[in-house]
Motif scaffolding. Sequence first.
Motif, mmCIF file in Angstrom:
data_model
loop_
_atom_site.group_PDB
_atom_site.id
_atom_site.type_symbol
_atom_site.label_atom_id
_atom_site.label_comp_id
_atom_site.label_asym_id
_atom_site.label_seq_id
_atom_site.Cartn_x
_atom_site.Cartn_y
_atom_site.Cartn_z
ATOM 1 N N VAL A 166 63.445 49.946 100.744
ATOM 2 C CA VAL A 166 62.269 49.128 100.402
ATOM 3 C C VAL A 166 62.683 47.674 100.251
ATOM 4 O O VAL A 166 62.033 46.774 100.795
ATOM 5 N N HIS A 167 63.773 47.428 99.547
ATOM 6 C CA HIS A 167 64.248 46.063 99.334
ATOM 7 C C HIS A 167 64.649 45.426 100.663
ATOM 8 O O HIS A 167 64.385 44.233 100.894
ATOM 9 N N ALA A 168 65.284 46.189 101.546
ATOM 10 C CA ALA A 168 65.703 45.658 102.852
ATOM 11 C C ALA A 168 64.492 45.297 103.718
ATOM 12 O O ALA A 168 64.503 44.270 104.405
ATOM 13 N N ILE A 169 63.453 46.126 103.683
ATOM 14 C CA ILE A 169 62.247 45.807 104.452
ATOM 15 C C ILE A 169 61.637 44.514 103.945
ATOM 16 O O ILE A 169 61.314 43.615 104.733
ATOM 17 N N LEU A 170 61.476 44.382 102.643
ATOM 18 C CA LEU A 170 60.892 43.164 102.076
ATOM 19 C C LEU A 170 61.730 41.942 102.430
ATOM 20 O O LEU A 170 61.195 40.904 102.831
ATOM 21 N N ALA A 171 63.044 42.052 102.328
ATOM 22 C CA ALA A 171 63.929 40.930 102.645
ATOM 23 C C ALA A 171 63.848 40.540 104.122
ATOM 24 O O ALA A 171 64.026 39.375 104.471
ATOM 25 N N ALA A 172 63.554 41.501 104.991
ATOM 26 C CA ALA A 172 63.482 41.228 106.432
ATOM 27 C C ALA A 172 62.186 40.548 106.855
ATOM 28 O O ALA A 172 62.100 40.005 107.961
ATOM 29 N N LEU A 173 61.186 40.571 105.994
ATOM 30 C CA LEU A 173 59.888 39.992 106.346
ATOM 31 C C LEU A 173 59.873 38.494 106.085
ATOM 32 O O LEU A 173 60.312 38.033 105.025
ATOM 33 N N HIS A 174 59.344 37.738 107.037
ATOM 34 C CA HIS A 174 59.287 36.280 106.930
ATOM 35 C C HIS A 174 58.291 35.838 105.859
ATOM 36 O O HIS A 174 57.340 36.542 105.539
ATOM 37 N N GLY A 175 58.507 34.632 105.368
ATOM 38 C CA GLY A 175 57.562 33.982 104.464
ATOM 39 C C GLY A 175 57.894 34.163 102.999
ATOM 40 O O GLY A 175 58.764 34.940 102.610
ATOM 41 N N THR A 176 57.161 33.408 102.185
ATOM 42 C CA THR A 176 57.202 33.558 100.736
ATOM 43 C C THR A 176 56.172 34.606 100.391
ATOM 44 O O THR A 176 54.990 34.444 100.704
ATOM 45 N N LYS A 177 56.614 35.681 99.752
ATOM 46 C CA LYS A 177 55.767 36.855 99.576
ATOM 47 C C LYS A 177 55.352 37.046 98.122
ATOM 48 O O LYS A 177 56.193 37.054 97.233
ATOM 49 N N HIS A 178 54.037 37.219 97.942
ATOM 50 C CA HIS A 178 53.455 37.500 96.630
ATOM 51 C C HIS A 178 52.854 38.892 96.674
ATOM 52 O O HIS A 178 52.222 39.262 97.658
ATOM 53 N N LEU A 179 53.017 39.656 95.596
ATOM 54 C CA LEU A 179 52.477 41.012 95.537
ATOM 55 C C LEU A 179 51.364 41.104 94.510
ATOM 56 O O LEU A 179 51.533 40.731 93.357
ATOM 57 N N ILE A 180 50.231 41.628 94.957
ATOM 58 C CA ILE A 180 49.176 42.096 94.062
ATOM 59 C C ILE A 180 49.355 43.615 94.053
ATOM 60 O O ILE A 180 49.257 44.265 95.091
ATOM 61 N N VAL A 181 49.647 44.174 92.902
ATOM 62 C CA VAL A 181 50.086 45.559 92.778
ATOM 63 C C VAL A 181 48.973 46.537 93.181
ATOM 64 O O VAL A 181 47.821 46.390 92.767
ATOM 65 N N GLY A 182 49.358 47.529 93.971
ATOM 66 C CA GLY A 182 48.454 48.604 94.365
ATOM 67 C C GLY A 182 48.815 49.900 93.668
ATOM 68 O O GLY A 182 49.865 50.005 93.031
#
Length: 177
Positions: free
Chosen positions: A63-79
């Motif tokens: 999960v951490h590797a997928i998030l790190a591989a995605l471009h941009g500054t990422k904000h999470l609204i929890v689901g």
Amino acid sequence: MTVYFISDTHFGDPRILRLDRRPFRDLAAHDAALIANWNGIVRSGDVVWHLGDFALGPDRARVHAILAALHGTKHLIVGNNDGPGTLDAPDWASIAHYAEIRVEDRALVLCHYAFRTWNGIGRGALNLHGHSHGQLRPAPRQYDVGVDAQGFAPVTLSALLASRKGRKAKAPAEPSA
């Protein structure tokens, strides 16, 4: 800088192909396509608001590797499906259950869930949400930014507004393996 919205990627969630009939041969192809679609649109200086259900599964490192591989500054609204592996990932710029922001001079209310009413609705504020996987009938000033409703890729506010006028963009194709 461009601001994008997305929800319900469900990386690593084996149920998602069956429940939502997503058009991918297996979970590996699903995850690879969503990552390629994201990175094909989003650049490093862009901002992405992910409105929940990012990933599911016991493999925190993945999960951490997928998030790190995605471009941009990422904000999470929890689901409702965002577990510890998603919530403790170090690459989120912020994590919240709700946010009110302005984009393109429009007030936006962000939550994983669709609302019947929200702050600023009478003054033109829009509600962006996920969770419904494209199954809710569109309501005025309310937009489902989930991948099932938006071609399996992040979407801009301008594209959302245009989609309501019948000019929805064609879904990106699954990359070949």
